[in-house]
Design a protein around this motif. Sequence first.
Motif, PDB file in Angstrom:
ATOM      1  N   ILE A 171      -3.011  10.171   1.348  1.00  0.00           N
ATOM      2  CA  ILE A 171      -2.170  11.352   1.160  1.00  0.00           C
ATOM      3  C   ILE A 171      -2.223  12.162   2.449  1.00  0.00           C
ATOM      4  N   LEU A 172      -1.074  12.413   3.032  1.00  0.00           N
ATOM      5  CA  LEU A 172      -0.974  13.218   4.254  1.00  0.00           C
ATOM      6  C   LEU A 172      -0.350  14.568   3.917  1.00  0.00           C
ATOM      7  N   VAL A 173      -1.068  15.627   4.169  1.00  0.00           N
ATOM      8  CA  VAL A 173      -0.563  16.981   3.938  1.00  0.00           C
ATOM      9  C   VAL A 173      -0.188  17.572   5.291  1.00  0.00           C
ATOM     10  N   VAL A 210       6.282   4.623   0.964  1.00  0.00           N
ATOM     11  CA  VAL A 210       6.113   6.015   1.377  1.00  0.00           C
ATOM     12  C   VAL A 210       6.872   6.945   0.436  1.00  0.00           C
ATOM     13  N   LYS A 211       6.173   7.971  -0.058  1.00  0.00           N
ATOM     14  CA  LYS A 211       6.790   9.029  -0.855  1.00  0.00           C
ATOM     15  C   LYS A 211       6.700  10.328  -0.067  1.00  0.00           C
ATOM     16  N   LEU A 212       7.845  10.962   0.180  1.00  0.00           N
ATOM     17  CA  LEU A 212       7.889  12.228   0.914  1.00  0.00           C
ATOM     18  C   LEU A 212       8.167  13.353  -0.078  1.00  0.00           C
ATOM     19  N   ILE A 213       7.198  14.218  -0.274  1.00  0.00           N
ATOM     20  CA  ILE A 213       7.268  15.272  -1.285  1.00  0.00           C
ATOM     21  C   ILE A 213       7.477  16.612  -0.590  1.00  0.00           C
ATOM     22  N   ASP A 214       8.518  17.329  -0.992  1.00  0.00           N
ATOM     23  CA  ASP A 214       8.912  18.580  -0.349  1.00  0.00           C
ATOM     24  C   ASP A 214       8.068  19.736  -0.877  1.00  0.00           C
ATOM     25  N   GLN A 215       7.208  20.292  -0.022  1.00  0.00           N
ATOM     26  CA  GLN A 215       6.395  21.421  -0.472  1.00  0.00           C
ATOM     27  C   GLN A 215       7.218  22.706  -0.577  1.00  0.00           C
ATOM     28  N   TYR A 216       8.423  22.698  -0.017  1.00  0.00           N
ATOM     29  CA  TYR A 216       9.301  23.870  -0.083  1.00  0.00           C
ATOM     30  C   TYR A 216      10.383  23.735  -1.155  1.00  0.00           C
ATOM     31  N   SER A 217      10.219  22.792  -2.068  1.00  0.00           N
ATOM     32  CA  SER A 217      11.217  22.562  -3.106  1.00  0.00           C
ATOM     33  C   SER A 217      11.484  23.841  -3.907  1.00  0.00           C
ATOM     34  N   ASN A 218      12.789  24.157  -4.061  1.00  0.00           N
ATOM     35  CA  ASN A 218      13.250  25.319  -4.845  1.00  0.00           C
ATOM     36  C   ASN A 218      12.824  26.660  -4.256  1.00  0.00           C
ATOM     37  N   ILE A 219      12.516  26.690  -2.969  1.00  0.00           N
ATOM     38  CA  ILE A 219      12.212  27.947  -2.287  1.00  0.00           C
ATOM     39  C   ILE A 219      13.391  28.296  -1.383  1.00  0.00           C
ATOM     40  N   ASN A 220      13.935  29.481  -1.554  1.00  0.00           N
ATOM     41  CA  ASN A 220      15.168  29.856  -0.850  1.00  0.00           C
ATOM     42  C   ASN A 220      14.924  30.214   0.616  1.00  0.00           C
ATOM     43  N   ASP A 236      -0.056  10.183 -10.390  1.00  0.00           N
ATOM     44  CA  ASP A 236       0.746   9.545  -9.348  1.00  0.00           C
ATOM     45  C   ASP A 236       0.020   9.565  -8.009  1.00  0.00           C
ATOM     46  N   PHE A 237      -0.587  10.708  -7.676  1.00  0.00           N
ATOM     47  CA  PHE A 237      -1.296  10.814  -6.412  1.00  0.00           C
ATOM     48  C   PHE A 237      -2.499   9.874  -6.362  1.00  0.00           C
ATOM     49  N   MET A 281       0.854  -1.193   0.000  1.00  0.00           N
ATOM     50  CA  MET A 281       0.000   0.000   0.000  1.00  0.00           C
ATOM     51  C   MET A 281       0.885   1.236   0.000  1.00  0.00           C
ATOM     52  N   SER A 282       0.386   2.309  -0.587  1.00  0.00           N
ATOM     53  CA  SER A 282       1.199   3.494  -0.833  1.00  0.00           C
ATOM     54  C   SER A 282       0.667   4.698  -0.063  1.00  0.00           C
ATOM     55  N   ILE A 283       1.588   5.452   0.558  1.00  0.00           N
ATOM     56  CA  ILE A 283       1.249   6.679   1.278  1.00  0.00           C
ATOM     57  C   ILE A 283       2.123   7.805   0.741  1.00  0.00           C
ATOM     58  N   SER A 284       1.507   8.906   0.347  1.00  0.00           N
ATOM     59  CA  SER A 284       2.240  10.100  -0.070  1.00  0.00           C
ATOM     60  C   SER A 284       2.166  11.138   1.040  1.00  0.00           C
ATOM     61  N   ILE A 285       3.313  11.713   1.388  1.00  0.00           N
ATOM     62  CA  ILE A 285       3.384  12.740   2.427  1.00  0.00           C
ATOM     63  C   ILE A 285       3.871  14.034   1.786  1.00  0.00           C
ATOM     64  N   ILE A 286       3.087  15.097   1.919  1.00  0.00           N
ATOM     65  CA  ILE A 286       3.472  16.415   1.419  1.00  0.00           C
ATOM     66  C   ILE A 286       3.865  17.265   2.620  1.00  0.00           C
ATOM     67  N   GLY A 287       5.122  17.666   2.670  1.00  0.00           N
ATOM     68  CA  GLY A 287       5.602  18.434   3.817  1.00  0.00           C
ATOM     69  C   GLY A 287       7.043  18.848   3.627  1.00  0.00           C
ATOM     70  N   SER A 288       7.843  18.629   4.643  1.00  0.00           N
ATOM     71  CA  SER A 288       9.263  18.951   4.593  1.00  0.00           C
ATOM     72  C   SER A 288      10.070  17.694   4.886  1.00  0.00           C
ATOM     73  N   PRO A 289      11.045  17.364   4.043  1.00  0.00           N
ATOM     74  CA  PRO A 289      11.853  16.170   4.267  1.00  0.00           C
ATOM     75  C   PRO A 289      13.006  16.373   5.246  1.00  0.00           C
ATOM     76  N   SER A 290      13.091  17.558   5.856  1.00  0.00           N
ATOM     77  CA  SER A 290      14.203  17.840   6.771  1.00  0.00           C
ATOM     78  C   SER A 290      14.205  16.854   7.932  1.00  0.00           C
ATOM     79  N   PRO A 291      15.388  16.451   8.380  1.00  0.00           N
ATOM     80  CA  PRO A 291      15.470  15.537   9.531  1.00  0.00           C
ATOM     81  C   PRO A 291      14.822  16.137  10.773  1.00  0.00           C
TER      82      PRO A 291
END
Length: 318
Positions: A80-82, A29-39, A73-74, A1-11
């Motif tokens: 999906i956890l936001v 589990v897929k961890l998707i960075d909502q802050y990708s490419n944001i300085n 993909d979603f 079973m598949s779970i997608s997490i949208i958040g921050s991958p920081s430790p």
Amino acid sequence: MSISIIGSPSPFTAEFYYAKYLLKLCFNVKLIDQYSNINNKFLVRFLSTRFKPYRRVLYTFPINKDIILRRIDFQKSDLILVFKGELLTNASLRLLSEMNTWLFYPDTYRFPLILRERLHYFQGVIVTIPHTEFFYKLGARRVVTLFWGCDPELHRHLGIKKTRDVSFVGTFYYNRWKVLRALKACLGRDIDIFGSFWVLRAGRHMHPVYGEDYVKVINETKVNLNIHHPVDVVAEAPNMRTFEVAGCGGFILTEYMGVLKSLFSKIETYRNIDELCEKVKYYLSDEKAREEIGLSLRDECVERHTYLHRAEQIAKLI
């Protein structure tokens, strides 16, 4: 079973711990960075949670473009956890609402701007407080309470010498500065403070600590002080530090919340500065009492409050 997490991958974020233990439960589990490419992540979060006009630019952020492009993909995800979701537009949430999408919202009653007229897009919202009426009034379909936890592989007893009397780990808030300044005056000694944005001095200030450095500070401190955001006290929302110190077998002093005794039977709390000062002095002088309480906290945390326990509860949402 598949779970997608949208958040921050920081430790050491909530997303990090949940992804780790959902993987241990054999989920994909897929961890998707909502802050990708944001300085400047801090500035973007500050503006997006507090100023409605700024939210008009969110559609230009990579995460919202990515949600539209990766819609297929979603759709393959069972859940999906936001996490917080402050950067997601209503258009993105509208697409996610077609799936089993839940919001994890740990900021108690703060930032209603990103909750109002948006909660109906989610199957439900996961909160870290025992009181749920606030979220139902804002349109939540379902509210589930999951308190924070500890990661026993990280938050553990090291058995090292106690070299610090009192320490506090956390970002500057004005109320924290007032408490620490008053406690320093009462004790007549400096307090070790680890954290960011301390524009006002209240003790012996040091850089923020994370991971193993953070665990070491907890273990070498006689009295680990905990000071919540005022809204969290009203919401009865024990923060991550409450459970992390407990997991390390450390002694903690934190503000009184009625819910705490249902989580830890022997946790020590204070209601005002005078009581805080009195208890700090007492427990600095009574090593046996500190160790007994620390051991009790650790036993209860490992038995009932690990991120494996929380991940198992998340899995029930599928």
